[in-house]
Design an enzyme around this catalytic site. Structure first.
Site, PDB file in Angstrom:
ATOM      1  N   HIS A  32      -3.879 -76.656  14.538  1.00 55.24           N
ATOM      2  CA  HIS A  32      -3.220 -75.310  14.007  1.00 55.24           C
ATOM      3  C   HIS A  32      -2.341 -75.721  12.949  1.00 55.24           C
ATOM      4  O   HIS A  32      -1.431 -76.651  12.905  1.00 55.24           O
ATOM      5  CB  HIS A  32      -2.850 -74.502  15.315  1.00 55.24           C
ATOM      6  CG  HIS A  32      -2.436 -73.171  14.866  1.00 55.24           C
ATOM      7  ND1 HIS A  32      -1.333 -72.759  14.351  1.00 55.24           N
ATOM      8  CD2 HIS A  32      -3.116 -72.197  15.282  1.00 55.24           C
ATOM      9  CE1 HIS A  32      -1.419 -71.374  14.255  1.00 55.24           C
ATOM     10  NE2 HIS A  32      -2.489 -70.967  14.748  1.00 55.24           N
ATOM     11  N   ASP A  92      -8.407 -70.149  19.184  1.00 52.75           N
ATOM     12  CA  ASP A  92      -9.534 -69.634  18.583  1.00 52.75           C
ATOM     13  C   ASP A  92     -10.781 -70.607  19.264  1.00 52.75           C
ATOM     14  O   ASP A  92     -11.761 -69.910  19.497  1.00 52.75           O
ATOM     15  CB  ASP A  92      -9.757 -69.878  17.072  1.00 52.75           C
ATOM     16  CG  ASP A  92      -8.699 -69.050  16.327  1.00 52.75           C
ATOM     17  OD1 ASP A  92      -8.492 -67.813  16.591  1.00 52.75           O
ATOM     18  OD2 ASP A  92      -7.904 -69.876  15.608  1.00 52.75           O
TER      19      ASP A  92
END
Length: 439
Positions: free
Chosen positions: A306, A363
């Protein structure tokens, strides 16, 4: 601590105030830099620029911390619901029992879109992307709201908040049903927020969708974990539009458009597309894992790592458990999910990924959950938009409540040609010598 920084330019020393946030974050205030020095700062993409002061969400990417209004995301995910979290984010505190019921009742009262809006859906082709429909219909729904205003403390604003949060899922469900050629299913007053959305997505006129608690909880958790995430691309867009005193619906619609981009809201969709690619190649994930370690291969693990979190994404830890519970309850047989589990095991175990902190992020797991629920790929980003709506509204309310707020107007460094002059058509390279020849 020294409360100012010194900047030396052209033999002069300028003093710039240092601002410190409630969590110890420090910033150099350059608001008056141009007026005092003639210089501006250059920060492509704003990655090192604080665009505002906000009380909504705190993130510490190095420590893997996410808090809504100061409350750790772990506590909220364990004890709260999406609707209660939306109230917390928008209004700045947890509601009491009466306030929560009042908010929930408002959502129920405003969950149906105006009947005339149904005709707007007929104007879209069957191939229209749900995000295009969502942004257009949110903007259109503002036309049916009364007394559009920017006062975030009025009772009318509370109604518009309820309309937006409630109707965004109705619009999303209607757009999905239209695209799939299925009849529209209206919301039921007896269903809670997330259960109602699943009902509108998957029920039939002759039979209601079976609402398993694990399914409802998993989707509610996806909404909750995406409710706000500081000044990301879509939230910053909402604030930019709101700074012009545009109404709430127009500002939220702009957030949908920004979220639509594959570098922002399309991450969970990219996860499933990666899994499909692996499956089509006949791989169980092993070859792809090896290729991902080789920069020359061009293969990337989508849903891992991320930009903000240099540690484990705190939302991923939470949603992983919900994902495992859901898959065990639903008994889904899907080769793509088998590949996903193999990639997850490798990322959590193999030194290459661990050393680079390429852990599965939110995600990755949300993509798997939505795949298991039967939500089509093109709806993934729409789900993200529904969840992010409270954060957009809270940021809208924050900027419009600031009496000192000004319209956002970034500067630039111009790198184009210097003084230039208009050249008549017949004198331009490649043009005929006269107007007659040109005719």
């Amino acid at each position: 601590m020294n409360n100012e920084a010194k900047l030396e330019l052209d033999g002069k020393t300028y003093r710039l105030p240092i601002v410190e946030g409630s969590e110890g974050e420090k910033a150099i205030d350059v608001s008056n830099l141009r007026s005092e020095t003639g210089y501006i700062t250059l920060d492509d993409g704003y990655s090192n620029t604080g665009s505002c002061r906000s009380q909504i969400t705190f993130i510490d990417g190095e420590q893997g911390i996410l808090r809504y209004r100061g409350i750790p995301i772990e506590e909220i995910a364990e004890k709260s619901t999406f609707v209660e979290t939306a109230y917390l984010i928008i209004y700045g505190r947890l509601p009491n029992r009466t306030e929560l019921k009042g908010f929930s009742d408002l959502l129920t009262a405003h969950q149906n879109i105006h009947e005339d809006m149904k005709y707007h859906f007929e104007g879209f082709p069957a191939t229209a992307h749900p995000m295009a429909i969502l942004s257009a219909m949110i903007n259109a729904s503002g036309c049916f709201a009364s007394n559009l205003q920017t006062d975030g403390n009025s009772s009318q604003f509370e109604v518009q908040v309820a309309q937006l949060i409630s109707q965004v899922r109705t619009i999303a469900a209607f757009s999905y049903r239209k695209a799939s050629g299925r009849p529209i299913i209206y919301p039921k007053a007896s269903y809670k927020y997330t259960a109602n959305f699943l009902h509108m997505l998957f029920s039939n006129p002759y039979e209601d969708y079976e609402l398993k608690p694990e399914v409802v909880r998993a989707l509610d958790l996806i909404f909750l974990l995406h409710a706000d995430h500081e000044q990301n691309c879509s939230t910053a867009t909402v604030r930019m539009v709101a700074s012009s005193q545009a109404n709430l619906f127009a500002s939220a619609a702009s957030g949908v458009c920004a979220l639509w981009g594959p570098l922002h809201g399309g991450a969970n969709q990219a996860v499933v597309e990666m899994l499909e690619e692996i499956h089509k190649s006949g791989d169980d994930g092993s070859k792809f894992i090896d290729a991902a370690k080789d920069k020359a291969s061009g293969k990337k693990l989508m849903g891992f790592g991320h930009r903000i979190y240099k540690n484990y994404d705190p939302r991923a830890k939470i949603i992983k458990q919900a994902c495992d519970n859901l898959l065990s309850v639903m008994h889904v047989s899907d080769p793509l999910l088998d590949i996903a589990k193999k990639l997850e095991e490798a990322a959590l175990r193999e030194p290459y990924f661990v050393e680079r902190k390429l852990y599965p992020n939110v995600d990755f797991y949300s993509g798997i959950i939505m795949r298991a629920l039967g939500i089509p790929l093109e709806m993934f980003t729409v789900i993200f938009a529904i969840g992010r709506m409270p954060g957009w509204i809270a940021n809208y309310r924050e900027i419009t409540a600031d009496a000192k707020a000004r319209i956002y107007r970034p500067r630039q460094i111009y790198i184009g040609p210097t003084i230039n002059h208009y050249v008549p058509m017949h004198q331009r390279p490649g043009s005929p010598k006269s107007q007659q020849e040109a005719g």
